[in-house]
Every structure is written in C-alpha cells, then in structure tokens.
Write a protein that holds these residues in place. Structure first.
Motif, PDB file in Angstrom:
ATOM      1  N   ALA A 106      63.797  30.177  -8.809  1.00 15.63           N
ATOM      2  CA  ALA A 106      63.927  28.971  -9.034  1.00 15.63           C
ATOM      3  C   ALA A 106      63.166  28.178  -7.904  1.00 15.63           C
ATOM      4  CB  ALA A 106      65.335  28.334  -9.043  1.00 15.63           C
ATOM      5  N   PRO A 107      62.798  27.027  -8.112  1.00 16.91           N
ATOM      6  CA  PRO A 107      62.303  26.165  -7.103  1.00 16.91           C
ATOM      7  C   PRO A 107      62.928  26.052  -5.696  1.00 16.91           C
ATOM      8  CG  PRO A 107      61.933  25.173  -9.201  1.00 16.91           C
ATOM      9  CD  PRO A 107      63.004  26.127  -9.351  1.00 16.91           C
ATOM     10  N   ASP A 108      62.157  26.303  -4.532  1.00 15.72           N
ATOM     11  CA  ASP A 108      62.926  25.914  -3.331  1.00 15.72           C
ATOM     12  C   ASP A 108      62.830  24.826  -2.733  1.00 15.72           C
ATOM     13  OD1 ASP A 108      60.198  26.226  -2.022  1.00 15.72           O
ATOM     14  OD2 ASP A 108      60.303  28.419  -2.423  1.00 15.72           O
ATOM     15  N   THR A 109      61.783  24.061  -3.149  1.00 19.06           N
ATOM     16  CA  THR A 109      61.572  22.720  -2.660  1.00 19.06           C
ATOM     17  C   THR A 109      61.511  21.722  -3.777  1.00 19.06           C
ATOM     18  OG1 THR A 109      60.400  23.618  -0.836  1.00 19.06           O
ATOM     19  CG2 THR A 109      60.064  21.382  -1.149  1.00 19.06           C
ATOM     20  N   VAL A 110      61.980  20.499  -3.630  1.00 19.74           N
ATOM     21  CA  VAL A 110      61.801  19.325  -4.472  1.00 19.74           C
ATOM     22  C   VAL A 110      61.436  18.304  -3.643  1.00 19.74           C
ATOM     23  CG1 VAL A 110      63.012  18.005  -6.232  1.00 19.74           C
ATOM     24  CG2 VAL A 110      63.693  20.176  -5.872  1.00 19.74           C
ATOM     25  N   THR A 111      60.095  17.728  -3.940  1.00 19.30           N
ATOM     26  CA  THR A 111      59.770  16.614  -3.362  1.00 19.30           C
ATOM     27  C   THR A 111      59.568  15.364  -4.105  1.00 19.30           C
ATOM     28  OG1 THR A 111      57.830  16.094  -1.820  1.00 19.30           O
ATOM     29  CG2 THR A 111      57.332  17.550  -3.809  1.00 19.30           C
ATOM     30  N   GLN A 112      59.245  14.138  -3.451  1.00 20.62           N
ATOM     31  CA  GLN A 112      59.181  12.944  -4.138  1.00 20.62           C
ATOM     32  C   GLN A 112      60.075  12.401  -4.976  1.00 20.62           C
ATOM     33  OE1 GLN A 112      56.655  10.855  -3.362  1.00 20.62           O
ATOM     34  NE2 GLN A 112      54.924  12.067  -2.752  1.00 20.62           N
ATOM     35  N   HIS A 128      65.555  18.991  -0.660  1.00 23.36           N
ATOM     36  CA  HIS A 128      65.306  17.841  -1.420  1.00 23.36           C
ATOM     37  C   HIS A 128      64.504  17.029  -0.425  1.00 23.36           C
ATOM     38  CE1 HIS A 128      67.587  19.680  -4.343  1.00 23.36           C
ATOM     39  NE2 HIS A 128      67.171  18.794  -5.119  1.00 23.36           N
ATOM     40  N   CYS A 129      63.243  16.497  -0.760  1.00 22.85           N
ATOM     41  CA  CYS A 129      62.448  15.622  -0.133  1.00 22.85           C
ATOM     42  C   CYS A 129      62.143  14.339  -0.497  1.00 22.85           C
ATOM     43  CB  CYS A 129      61.349  16.057   0.466  1.00 22.85           C
ATOM     44  SG  CYS A 129      61.415  17.623   1.204  1.00 22.85           S
ATOM     45  N   GLU A 130      62.734  13.055  -0.344  1.00 27.64           N
ATOM     46  CA  GLU A 130      62.355  11.922  -0.682  1.00 27.64           C
ATOM     47  C   GLU A 130      60.784  11.683  -1.001  1.00 27.64           C
ATOM     48  OE1 GLU A 130      63.351   7.060  -0.409  1.00 27.64           O
ATOM     49  OE2 GLU A 130      64.222   8.481   0.907  1.00 27.64           O
ATOM     50  N   LYS A 131      60.253  11.923   0.143  1.00 24.19           N
ATOM     51  CA  LYS A 131      58.556  11.742  -0.029  1.00 24.19           C
ATOM     52  C   LYS A 131      57.876  12.969   0.213  1.00 24.19           C
ATOM     53  CE  LYS A 131      59.162   6.897   1.648  1.00 24.19           C
ATOM     54  NZ  LYS A 131      58.749   5.959   2.415  1.00 24.19           N
TER      55      LYS A 131
END
Length: 135
Positions: A106-112, A128-131
């Motif tokens: 599964a994805p380890d990073t979610v960005t934007q 999770h990263c907002e930007k």
C-alpha cells in the motif's frame, strides 16, 4: 522478487526487482487531471532496480518540471512510467495501478492532501502531507 507493470493493452512492460523505496499517492490538481482520478499512485524505484522496459511508448515532457518525462503507451495511452531528475534524482517512477497485483504494498506516503476530494478516504498507515515536501 520480480514485479511486472503493464499498460492496459499489455504493449508496454516494466520489470523491476523488489518493492519500491517509496509508494506515493499524490492528490495535487495536476495529478488528478493527468490520471483522471482522485490521485496518482507512484511507485518509486532506484534506477538499478529497473530490470527491463519493453514496448512502444510516447514521451511527454512535463513543462513544470525541467527534465521530467512521462512515458505512455503509444497504443492505449496508459501512463506507465516516468522520470523526474529534479524531484527524484536517480529514481524511476512507475504507475502503481500498472502492477495490477493485489499483493503490491500500500502507499506509504500521501501528499498534497489539500487537494484531496472530501469524499476520498484516507490511506491508512501512510504518512499524510498537506503539501509536497520535496523529500
């Protein structure tokens, strides 16, 4: 373990060794438009993990990223893989859905996430990263 990513018509095939060093879901407005979906899934591999790339592709140079190139199948139009030497030097990105493998991580990073559609669920267990952090 060898993993294989293919376009929709299976004309283009990318073989890689092992799991990606990162697996990113990007919700930015560009990725949504480019993918036609709520996010682009990007499996990031070190160049030396790419075993082979076969099939006829057309290259699209991304105007916002100097040197970045997306390779899509000349027959069906699926975006299969790309490079971005500014954001990911020495890396090769492969569209996550092209693996079509239920055992793929599964994805380890979610960005934007600032652009994430409110009805789209979050990816559990991912950072999770907002930007875009640039890392």
């Amino acid at each position: 373990m060898i993993r294989v990513a293919k376009c929709a018509c299976e004309n283009v095939e990318v073989r890689v060794e092992g799991d990606p060093v990162r697996f990113i879901a990007c919700h930015c407005d560009y990725c949504q438009r480019m993918s036609g979906s709520v996010a682009t899934l990007c499996a990031v591999y070190e160049e030396e993990s790419i075993l082979s790339i076969e099939g006829n592709t057309t290259v699209y140079e991304l105007p916002k990223w100097p040197g970045a190139e997306k390779y899509f199948c000349s027959a069906c139009g699926s975006t299969v893989h790309w490079i971005n030497p500014v954001a990911f030097p020495g890396m090769h990105m492969i569209s996550g859905g092209c693996f079509a493998d239920p055992g793929f991580p599964a994805p380890d990073t979610v960005t934007q996430t600032q652009y994430r559609q409110p009805w789209c669920p979050e990816f559990e267990g991912a950072v999770h990263c907002e930007k875009y952090s640039g890392k």
